[in-house]
Motif scaffolding. Structure first.
Motif, PDB file in Angstrom:
ATOM      1  N   UNK A  67       0.818  -1.211   0.000  1.00 25.56           N
ATOM      2  CA  UNK A  67       0.000   0.000   0.000  1.00 25.56           C
ATOM      3  C   UNK A  67       0.855   1.265   0.000  1.00 25.56           C
ATOM      4  N   UNK A  68       2.154   1.138  -0.259  1.00 26.61           N
ATOM      5  CA  UNK A  68       3.044   2.305  -0.213  1.00 26.61           C
ATOM      6  C   UNK A  68       2.584   3.415  -1.154  1.00 26.61           C
ATOM      7  N   UNK A  69       2.033   3.062  -2.300  1.00 22.94           N
ATOM      8  CA  UNK A  69       1.653   4.074  -3.289  1.00 22.94           C
ATOM      9  C   UNK A  69       0.164   4.402  -3.248  1.00 22.94           C
ATOM     10  N   UNK A  70      -0.449   4.268  -2.092  1.00 26.13           N
ATOM     11  CA  UNK A  70      -1.847   4.675  -1.942  1.00 26.13           C
ATOM     12  C   UNK A  70      -1.878   6.004  -1.209  1.00 26.13           C
ATOM     13  N   UNK A  71      -2.555   6.964  -1.785  1.00 26.45           N
ATOM     14  CA  UNK A  71      -2.670   8.306  -1.196  1.00 26.45           C
ATOM     15  C   UNK A  71      -4.117   8.769  -1.375  1.00 26.45           C
ATOM     16  N   UNK A  72      -5.024   8.032  -0.763  1.00 36.25           N
ATOM     17  CA  UNK A  72      -6.436   8.318  -0.921  1.00 36.25           C
ATOM     18  C   UNK A  72      -7.192   7.544   0.152  1.00 36.25           C
ATOM     19  N   UNK A  73      -8.511   7.448  -0.009  1.00 33.31           N
ATOM     20  CA  UNK A  73      -9.272   6.636   0.931  1.00 33.31           C
ATOM     21  C   UNK A  73      -8.900   5.168   0.760  1.00 33.31           C
ATOM     22  N   UNK A  74      -8.729   4.481   1.887  1.00 35.62           N
ATOM     23  CA  UNK A  74      -8.455   3.053   1.864  1.00 35.62           C
ATOM     24  C   UNK A  74      -9.622   2.325   2.507  1.00 35.62           C
ATOM     25  N   UNK A  75     -10.225   1.406   1.746  1.00 34.56           N
ATOM     26  CA  UNK A  75     -11.337   0.602   2.243  1.00 34.56           C
ATOM     27  C   UNK A  75     -10.928  -0.863   2.177  1.00 34.56           C
ATOM     28  N   UNK A  76     -10.842  -1.509   3.336  1.00 34.57           N
ATOM     29  CA  UNK A  76     -10.535  -2.934   3.426  1.00 34.57           C
ATOM     30  C   UNK A  76     -11.749  -3.666   3.985  1.00 34.57           C
ATOM     31  N   UNK A  77     -12.092  -4.779   3.366  1.00 33.25           N
ATOM     32  CA  UNK A  77     -13.285  -5.514   3.802  1.00 33.25           C
ATOM     33  C   UNK A  77     -12.940  -6.981   4.071  1.00 33.25           C
ATOM     34  N   UNK A  78     -13.601  -7.526   5.086  1.00 36.27           N
ATOM     35  CA  UNK A  78     -13.595  -8.957   5.363  1.00 36.27           C
ATOM     36  C   UNK A  78     -15.048  -9.424   5.323  1.00 36.27           C
ATOM     37  N   UNK A  79     -15.365 -10.311   4.363  1.00 34.58           N
ATOM     38  CA  UNK A  79     -16.706 -10.885   4.285  1.00 34.58           C
ATOM     39  C   UNK A  79     -16.710 -12.235   4.983  1.00 34.58           C
ATOM     40  N   UNK A  80     -17.731 -12.437   5.804  1.00 37.25           N
ATOM     41  CA  UNK A  80     -17.887 -13.690   6.525  1.00 37.25           C
ATOM     42  C   UNK A  80     -19.211 -14.318   6.090  1.00 37.25           C
ATOM     43  N   UNK A  81     -19.145 -15.497   5.470  1.00 38.68           N
ATOM     44  CA  UNK A  81     -20.336 -16.145   4.919  1.00 38.68           C
ATOM     45  C   UNK A  81     -20.550 -17.464   5.650  1.00 38.68           C
ATOM     46  N   UNK A  82     -21.500 -17.516   6.563  1.00 36.21           N
ATOM     47  CA  UNK A  82     -21.762 -18.774   7.272  1.00 36.21           C
ATOM     48  C   UNK A  82     -22.492 -19.761   6.372  1.00 36.21           C
ATOM     49  N   UNK A  83     -22.337 -21.048   6.703  1.00 33.91           N
ATOM     50  CA  UNK A  83     -23.072 -22.088   5.986  1.00 33.91           C
ATOM     51  C   UNK A  83     -24.529 -22.087   6.434  1.00 33.91           C
ATOM     52  N   UNK A  84     -25.338 -22.972   5.820  1.00 31.49           N
ATOM     53  CA  UNK A  84     -26.780 -22.980   6.093  1.00 31.49           C
ATOM     54  C   UNK A  84     -27.078 -23.289   7.554  1.00 31.49           C
ATOM     55  N   UNK A  85     -26.235 -24.061   8.193  1.00 34.07           N
ATOM     56  CA  UNK A  85     -26.492 -24.435   9.588  1.00 34.07           C
ATOM     57  C   UNK A  85     -25.586 -23.678  10.552  1.00 34.07           C
ATOM     58  N   UNK A  86     -25.108 -22.473  10.131  1.00 34.74           N
ATOM     59  CA  UNK A  86     -24.177 -21.715  10.956  1.00 34.74           C
ATOM     60  C   UNK A  86     -24.651 -20.286  11.166  1.00 34.74           C
ATOM     61  N   UNK A  87     -24.107 -19.688  12.202  1.00 34.53           N
ATOM     62  CA  UNK A  87     -24.145 -18.242  12.376  1.00 34.53           C
ATOM     63  C   UNK A  87     -22.704 -17.776  12.516  1.00 34.53           C
ATOM     64  N   UNK A  88     -22.476 -16.461  12.390  1.00 33.26           N
ATOM     65  CA  UNK A  88     -21.134 -15.911  12.546  1.00 33.26           C
ATOM     66  C   UNK A  88     -21.181 -14.810  13.590  1.00 33.26           C
ATOM     67  N   UNK A  89     -20.175 -14.789  14.449  1.00 37.25           N
ATOM     68  CA  UNK A  89     -20.062 -13.765  15.483  1.00 37.25           C
ATOM     69  C   UNK A  89     -18.797 -12.944  15.226  1.00 37.25           C
ATOM     70  N   UNK A  90     -18.939 -11.621  15.157  1.00 37.07           N
ATOM     71  CA  UNK A  90     -17.812 -10.697  15.012  1.00 37.07           C
ATOM     72  C   UNK A  90     -17.726  -9.871  16.283  1.00 37.07           C
ATOM     73  N   UNK A  91     -16.550  -9.831  16.865  1.00 31.88           N
ATOM     74  CA  UNK A  91     -16.343  -9.087  18.110  1.00 31.88           C
ATOM     75  C   UNK A  91     -15.195  -8.102  17.914  1.00 31.88           C
TER      76      UNK A  91
END
Length: 886
Positions: A583-607
């Motif tokens: 990211x050395x040559x980034x000089x603007x807004x930085x947006x980083x995302x982590x997508x969490x996709x649970x399976x049909x029988x799951x839930x996901x917890x983010x803390x």
């Protein structure tokens, strides 16, 4: 006999050592004034009488009958008796007097009155005014001039009522030694002499000069090596590519070496194209008003924004040298009101861009591995050649701190690194250069190219980025080169040049490559010899990314990854990418995302467990803490970022549902006691990390979050074909956090395959509003499609909405409406508690017991309509609940 007036450019000691002006010499022996040698003794025109003035030998003309005892500059002799409201043109004076300098001696006026002087320079010249004498020209009231002033400004300048836009001088009886020097840098200038109060005698004495900008030895200063930023008053850009030779780049305050204008904010951006380049600013003179460090000062910041971290502040009289790494430094000059005794003139500095390989106080070259699999001592080789030595990073890295040709960089084990920069100029010249990047089996490798120079024609110089490990110096024939090229992720053929920035100083869009496997090789073929001016090289950055623990990377995105519930570890953590060298040559807004996709029988917890203070970058470019621009408010329906400006102007971290619903957002004035913020969802979640203005020197805020995929079957899409049944909420574990929220989007389809009358009973023991959670019943609209949240969009018209405050309700569906969709939507600190029961009975339309059970009035349909309708029970996002509340 009056004493001769001779102006000498004598440099005074101490404070005035750097205040210079154009020397003006005319004769110099017992002359009356600048243009008059003696007041008599020369023949008067047309009479032969020797009672007229004798003029200096070069550039002077007699005033004739207007003032027979005086001479004036040729071209201005018509103004001998009244030098007021005149135009002084450099080309005219040069043609008539041979001089590009002269004297302005204003008439003695009784105020209120005024005179103006338009000074028109030739091409390549600037206007210089030297003021020696003021008599009854206003007074300084502590902040500005009142009652009168002498002012130099651009011919097209627009001033406000206080004259804040230009420099104003005033005084009751002032003799300036040395003179007060003023410069107008661009085009024509106007010298305004104005008295606004009643006076007996008001007058000034000054000298003018049209000074050449090309005279590097004189005072015709002109900034060198930089470029003016369009549509700004005094902002400049300096890049290392324009300042390669010593002395090629010089900068100074406006109007230097004269008095600078008041109320200015001038910014000088220094931009480097290499991560190894440092910026050295040598201030040869700083002369600012004493005891006014709050209004007249210099600041240096690590970045291109006024909100970047402060590195240094300079004021008063001193010299200094500052040296800091790039990629961007911002020098800002601020000036306050013009204050007497007018013995200051700003600053002048030389600029140097220096290459340093030492890593003592430069940005880190590599990031030491901190990896779940760091205990590995072996690695699988995915290439078709023998593995490169993996026991240590090569000497090119260990000795200089920079990765060059021949380096083998491991992303695991003792001494391994996860991120760093490489530069082929860091090692001895080799015609064939290879850099090997070795990761763990679950790694992929990301590479960004910043700069390169390939000068040989027909691809004889080239860069290849290859999957796996490849040695150089093998077969080396043309067939081998093309064989490797077929497997290359990127191939750049010479001649080709790339620089990290465009001519305006903006970083170019990165040239990035992402591998498919854990190993990558960067190969460079170059000329057999090289010179410093034609050196062939490539530099850039790399990062190892463990897809098992850090998510599946999105190659087309700058910073995005996806975690799948069935493939990712059940528990893990994510953090800010503030050490990513790519990211050395980034000089603007930085947006980083982590997508969490649970399976049909799951839930996901983010803390969200840890969070540093965040800032704002308002569109006005004002530097304010995040608390001033964005604030966080937490309630029963999650945490919310509140701001009068768009959210992307503020650093923030957000948890977003798959359909775009913001479940929690933290910015600005959040309280550490509010942490941890926990969201448990039975649909996909996206953690968004947004830095309003990212720079490598100021890499945004830090955070740490933990995630877990939980095995439960509470929510999802279910289809029931039984004629009766029950659906109840289930208790789930809680963390006990103050800000723990549950988000659910559940869908159930009740499908009766015969014509029946359907009754649905819904009850709850909670007393919650509809905005916390609700259950809706919808008609069936046909086969749905899955969106990001995994829900089928098969709901038709809304039939009924149940809220917890209703406690219990029985809904009777219209006859023959025997397929419905039920949806639950919840965002609340408490898990929704509910019970749904349904039952159905056969209804015969033609019997002696009576007609079919009538449909509710609100849902009446014709027989033809009823044949094609079904019912859906839906749970909607909180953002849509206001449409369904009854």
């Amino acid at each position: 006999m009056r004493r001769p007036v001779v102006l000498l450019a004598v440099l005074y000691a101490a404070v005035t050592a750097q205040i210079a002006w154009t020397p003006i010499f005319l004769d110099g022996s017992s002359q009356v004034d600048l243009w008059t040698q003696t007041s008599s003794g020369c023949a008067c025109p047309g009479t032969g009488d020797e009672q007229c003035a004798c003029c200096v030998r070069d550039g002077a003309c007699p005033c004739d009958a207007i003032a027979p005892t005086r001479c004036a500059q040729c071209g201005l002799e018509q103004y001998c008796s009244n030098m007021c409201n005149i135009t002084i043109d450099s080309r005219v004076l040069k043609n008539k007097s041979g001089k590009t300098f002269g004297q302005i001696k204003s008439p003695s006026i009784e105020g209120p009155d005024s005179c103006s002087y338009l000074l028109q320079p030739d091409a390549g010249q600037r206007v210089e005014i030297q003021i020696y004498r003021l008599v009854s020209v206003g007074r300084f009231n502590g902040t500005s001039c009142a009652g009168g002033w002498l002012q130099l400004g651009g011919a097209s300048a627009v001033q406000d009522a206080t004259g804040a836009a230009e420099t104003r001088l005033c005084g009751s009886n002032e003799r300036y030694t040395p003179p007060v020097v003023l410069f107008a840098d661009y085009g024509a200038a106007i010298l305004d002499f104005k008295i606004t109060e009643r006076t007996v005698r008001s007058q000034f004495l000054a000298f003018f000069s049209f000074t050449s900008l090309s005279n590097t030895q004189g005072v015709g200063f002109h900034p060198r090596g930089g470029s003016r930023i369009p549509h700004t008053d005094c902002d400049w850009l300096y890049q290392d590519v324009s300042c390669r030779t010593p002395g090629s780049c010089v900068l100074a305050s406006p109007g230097y070496p004269g008095l600078y204008p008041p109320h200015r904010r001038c910014r000088y951006l220094f931009a480097t194209n290499s991560v190894h380049t440092r910026v050295k600013i040598i201030f040869t003179s700083i002369i600012l008003p004493r005891n006014r460090c709050t209004t007249d000062y210099l600041t240096l910041r690590a970045g291109s924004s006024p909100s970047a971290p402060l590195l240094a502040t300079l004021c008063s009289e001193r010299v200094s040298t500052l040296e800091h790494p790039g990629p961007n430094l911002l020098l800002e000059f601020n000036s306050g009101p013009v204050v007497p005794p007018y013995d200051y003139n700003g600053f002048i500095a030389k600029l140097e861009f220096v290459e340093k390989s030492e890593s003592s106080d430069a940005p880190p070259t590599v990031v030491v591995a901190s990896h779940p699999l760091a205990f590995l001592t072996h690695h699988t080789n995915h290439g078709d050649r023998p593995p490169v030595d993996q026991n240590a990073i090569s000497n090119e890295l260990s000795s200089s701190g920079r990765i060059g040709c021949g380096a083998s960089v491991r992303g695991y084990g003792p001494g391994g690194v996860r991120s760093g920069h490489f530069d082929t100029k860091a090692s001895a010249w080799r015609t064939q250069c290879a850099i090997h990047l070795l990761g763990v089996p679950t790694d992929i490798v990301q590479v960004s190219l910043f700069n390169y120079n390939l000068r040989l024609q027909s691809c004889r110089s080239h860069i290849e980025i290859l999957e796996g490990l490849h040695e150089v110096g093998g077969r080396g024939d043309r067939a081998d080169r093309y064989e490797r090229g077929d497997r290359a992720l990127l191939r750049v053929c010479g001649p080709s040049v790339r620089e990290a920035r465009d001519p305006t100083g903006r970083f170019l869009v990165r040239q990035a490559v992402t591998s498919k496997g854990a190993n990558l090789t960067i190969l460079v073929r170059r000329a057999t010899s090289q010179s410093a001016d034609e050196e062939e090289f490539v530099d850039g950055a790399f990062a190892f990314h463990d897809e098992q623990h850090e998510g599946t990377v999105s190659p087309d995105a700058t910073c995005a990854s996806t975690h799948y519930g069935l493939a990712a570890p059940a528990h893990g953590g994510v953090s800010a990418p503030n050490q990513h060298h790519i990211f050395w040559n980034i000089e603007e807004r930085l947006l980083c995302t982590h997508r969490f996709i649970p399976a049909a029988n799951q839930s996901v917890t983010i803390e969200i467990q840890r969070l540093e203070r965040m800032w704002s970058a308002e569109p006005t470019n004002l530097v304010v803490p995040g608390a001033a621009g964005c604030r966080t408010a937490c309630g029963d329906a999650g945490c919310e970022c509140r701001s009068a400006t768009p959210l992307h102007y503020h650093d923030h971290i957000a948890l977003v549902a798959g359909d775009g619903t913001h479940l929690s957002c933290l910015c600005g004035d959040f309280q550490s006691t509010w942490l941890p913020v926990v969201v448990r969802s039975w649909t996909s979640l996206r953690l968004e990390y947004s830095v309003a203005h990212y720079t490598y020197a100021s890499r945004g805020f830090d955070y740490a979050a933990a995630y877990s995929f939980n095995d439960d079957s509470m929510c999802g899409q279910r289809t029931y074909t039984t004629h009766s049944g029950e659906i109840s909420s289930r208790n789930v574990s809680v963390t006990g956090s103050l800000n723990e929220f549950f988000y659910q989007q559940c869908t159930w389809v009740l499908d009766s395959n015969v014509e029946r009358q359907l009754f649905i009973d819904i009850s709850s023991e909670q007393d919650k509003s509809c905005s916390s959670w609700n259950i809706t019943i919808h008609e069936w609209s046909g086969r749905g499609v899955h969106n990001e949240g995994g829900l089928a969009a098969s709901a038709g018209d809304l039939l009924y909405t149940f809220c917890a405050r209703h406690k219990n309700h029985t809904y009777t569906l219209p006859w023959r409406l025997n397929t419905v969709v039920i949806r639950l939507v919840a965002l609340s600190r408490q898990q929704p508690l509910y019970t749904m029961r349904w039952r159905s009975q056969v209804v015969r339309a033609n019997n002696r017991l009576g007609p079919p059970t009538p449909a509710p009035a609100a849902s009446a349909r014709s027989p033809q309509q009823l044949k094609t309708h079904s019912v859906l029970l839906l749970i909607y996002p909180v953002s849509l609940l206001k449409h369904f509340i009854v």
